[in-house]
Design a protein around this motif. Structure first.
Motif, PDB file in Angstrom:
ATOM      1  N   VAL A  57      25.785  40.713  31.058  1.00  0.00           N
ATOM      2  CA  VAL A  57      25.233  40.538  32.409  1.00  0.00           C
ATOM      3  C   VAL A  57      24.937  41.875  33.076  1.00  0.00           C
ATOM      4  O   VAL A  57      23.878  42.060  33.695  1.00  0.00           O
ATOM      5  N   ARG A  61      21.967  43.445  31.445  1.00  0.00           N
ATOM      6  CA  ARG A  61      20.795  42.612  31.715  1.00  0.00           C
ATOM      7  C   ARG A  61      20.219  42.886  33.100  1.00  0.00           C
ATOM      8  O   ARG A  61      19.004  42.936  33.298  1.00  0.00           O
ATOM      9  N   GLU A 115      29.355  38.813  36.622  1.00  0.00           N
ATOM     10  CA  GLU A 115      28.457  38.061  37.481  1.00  0.00           C
ATOM     11  C   GLU A 115      27.248  38.914  37.850  1.00  0.00           C
ATOM     12  O   GLU A 115      27.352  40.136  38.048  1.00  0.00           O
ATOM     13  N   LYS A 116      26.084  38.266  37.985  1.00  0.00           N
ATOM     14  CA  LYS A 116      24.841  38.974  38.283  1.00  0.00           C
ATOM     15  C   LYS A 116      24.909  39.721  39.610  1.00  0.00           C
ATOM     16  O   LYS A 116      24.444  40.858  39.714  1.00  0.00           O
TER      17      LYS A 116
END
Length: 546
Positions: free
Chosen positions: A129, A132, A172-173
């Motif tokens: 994440v 990303r 978490e994003k």
């Protein structure tokens, strides 16, 4: 009551494409518009992008059909009474292909998909994440915005920014976004640009359309045709293809040297016309595994390391019979290995002609032509991200609802055109397309009329209005798919629009069927020459008679 027609607008855009001084043969320019019919089941644009993206997709698919008909007439006889048919709604779904495809009824975002695809994310860009979220738009110290990109290895850019390349505490994003955003606010857009350019990684400041067109590069690329064509030599005889066919590209051998989306789209579409496509990848190089589900239809896939003596020997044996080479790697990468267009021109001198296709972010010529890039970077540098964001509630540059495969579509058109030249005149050709050139053309077409845009915002707002400027392209694409599933469920179930392959190495795959319809000279209406398969699936590395 305001009236609007996607068919009429798509037809106008097709004419606009010709007006970019396309390098097509005279008969295509003179007769081509009579060789295609654009149809539609409804007048509504499908995709909530402020520019006429839906209609541009249909126009380019129509252009593909025109040049395919030209090839058909050259191969099977001038009197062949064939015409291309393009459905606007089908074309509007084309860029959403990877979000629409399923394996055993599972979508890309379903957790169970991980068990069905081979993991080629060697540098943990897609599965991690934190890494990303590097691919996103961030506000900078000077109040501007910069689009960072993880590419296929986020480590160089993280290190250039002074951030750890991995952070196991972030899962978490939002947390990942906050860490990267905090660092971006310590630097100006220009400072980040300098860091990114120094390490030769992808990234771009978010420019407005006016800022882009004021640059020397913006002026250059906006003046060019939608695709480039250069004749490398004129002594090779015309390409000979059997008039027995059975399909427009039967017997044409294509080496696919591409990764991720745009490049593989070129060869997937060429495979729809019966070409024999061999996709060459290496287990040493990272890729996005999921896209193989959609974009490997019609292909065989092999594993070759072009930096090894064995790999080079096998590759050079393939070159002895190749007709088309499609290069989607960084500018100059294959030339360094000895397989660029000039290298092949020397190799094939006095023996045979060929077509070399180059897909890149920035294209040929201009001061930025050597830079790496992705569709999101093209959107940011060209002004598309700013323009679209301003028309949504957040008023900042934003990611677009999928149009990532479109330069792949341009690459397919460019390849068909080069093959038409080779079939008609002989010789060898270099043809190229760029992500930014499509964007410049799209913006030149202007936004939707206000009444149409307001209607689209109202229709799609339930899903898209939940997005924020921090939403990454996965979230943006998923929001668009959800609204399309809600608004147009019948399109996603249309048997003419979707193709089901009941037996593939992945499982039962449902994907988009070919948009351009030309009968009877197209195998893909009944299925491609090969079903989709993972990378490196086939052996040995040789052409197979089909």
């Amino acid at each position: 009551m305001f009236s609007y027609s996607t068919v009429e607008t798509s037809t106008q855009l097709l004419v606009s494409a010709f007006e970019t001084d396309l390098p097509v043969l005279p008969e295509v320019r003179a007769k081509g518009l009579d060789w295609v019919d654009i149809i539609s089941d409804s007048a509504e644009p499908l995709i909530p992008i402020v520019f006429k993206a839906h209609e541009s997709f249909a126009a380019l698919k129509a252009l593909e059909g025109i040049i395919a008909v030209a090839l058909c007439k050259e191969r099977f006889g001038e009197n062949e009474n064939v015409k291309a048919i393009v459905n606007c709604n089908h074309a509007g779904l084309f860029p959403a292909m990877s979000f629409l495809s399923t394996v055993d009824e599972l979508y890309k975002w379903d957790p169970g998909m991980k068990k069905k695809i081979k993991d080629t994310d060697l540098n943990h860009v897609y599965g991690d994440v934190y890494r990303r979220m590097l691919t996103n738009i961030y506000r900078t110290k000077d109040g501007r915005f910069y689009h960072l990109h993880a590419s296929l290895n986020a480590t160089p850019t993280f290190e250039a920014l002074g951030l750890p390349p991995y952070n196991a505490n972030i899962v978490e994003k939002r947390a990942a976004h906050e860490v990267i955003q905090a660092r971006a606010l310590e630097l100006t857009s220009g400072e980040i640009e300098e860091l990114v350019r120094k390490i030769n990684q992808a990234g771009s400041p978010c420019l407005t359309q006016e800022e882009f067109l004021a640059t020397s590069y913006g002026k250059h690329v906006s003046s060019r045709p939608l695709f480039e064509l250069e004749q490398l030599e004129s002594t090779s005889p015309p390409l000979k293809l059997s008039p027995e066919g059975p399909n427009i590209l039967s017997g044409v051998k294509i080496l696919d040297l591409t990764r991720v989306i745009a490049g593989p789209v070129i060869t997937r579409t060429l495979a729809e016309y019966g070409a024999q496509v061999l996709r060459v990848t290496s287990h040493n190089l990272p890729d996005q595994s999921y896209y193989a589900v959609d974009f490997n239809f019609g292909k065989r896939t092999i594993d070759l390391d072009l930096k090894s003596s064995e790999g080079r020997k096998a590759f050079e044996n393939l070159l002895e019979e190749v007709d088309v080479i499609v290069d989607g790697y960084r500018p100059g990468a294959l030339t360094k290995l000895g397989y660029g267009p000039e290298n092949l021109l020397k190799r094939f001198a006095g023996k045979r002609g060929f077509v070399y296709v180059k897909e890149s972010c920035y294209g040929e010529g201009g001061e930025w032509s050597d830079r790496p890039g992705w569709q999101q970077i093209a959107d940011s540098v060209s002004g598309v991200s700013w323009a679209n964001g301003k028309h949504w509630v957040w008023k900042n540059p934003s990611r677009l609802h999928f149009h990532w495969p479109i330069s792949g579509e341009l690459g397919c058109i460019a390849t068909l055109n080069a093959l038409h030249h080779r079939l008609t005149k002989g010789g060898s050709y270099y043809t190229s397309v760029s992500l930014v050139r499509y964007n410049a053309w799209l913006m030149s077409l202007g936004p939707y009329p206000e009444e149409i845009w307001r209607s689209m915002v109202t229709a799609h707002g339930q899903d898209s209005q939940k997005l924020r400027s921090s939403s990454n392209f996965d979230e943006v694409g998923l929001a668009a798919i959800r609204s399309m599933q809600r608004l147009y469920p019948q399109l996603l179930q249309d048997p003419d629009f979707m193709h089901v392959a009941a037996s593939t190495p992945f499982g039962v795959v449902k994907t988009q069927s070919p948009v351009v319809r030309i009968e009877p000279y197209k195998t893909a209406l009944r299925g491609w020459l090969n079903v989709t398969r993972p990378a490196e699936y086939d052996s040995p590395a040789e052409w197979v008679v089909t």
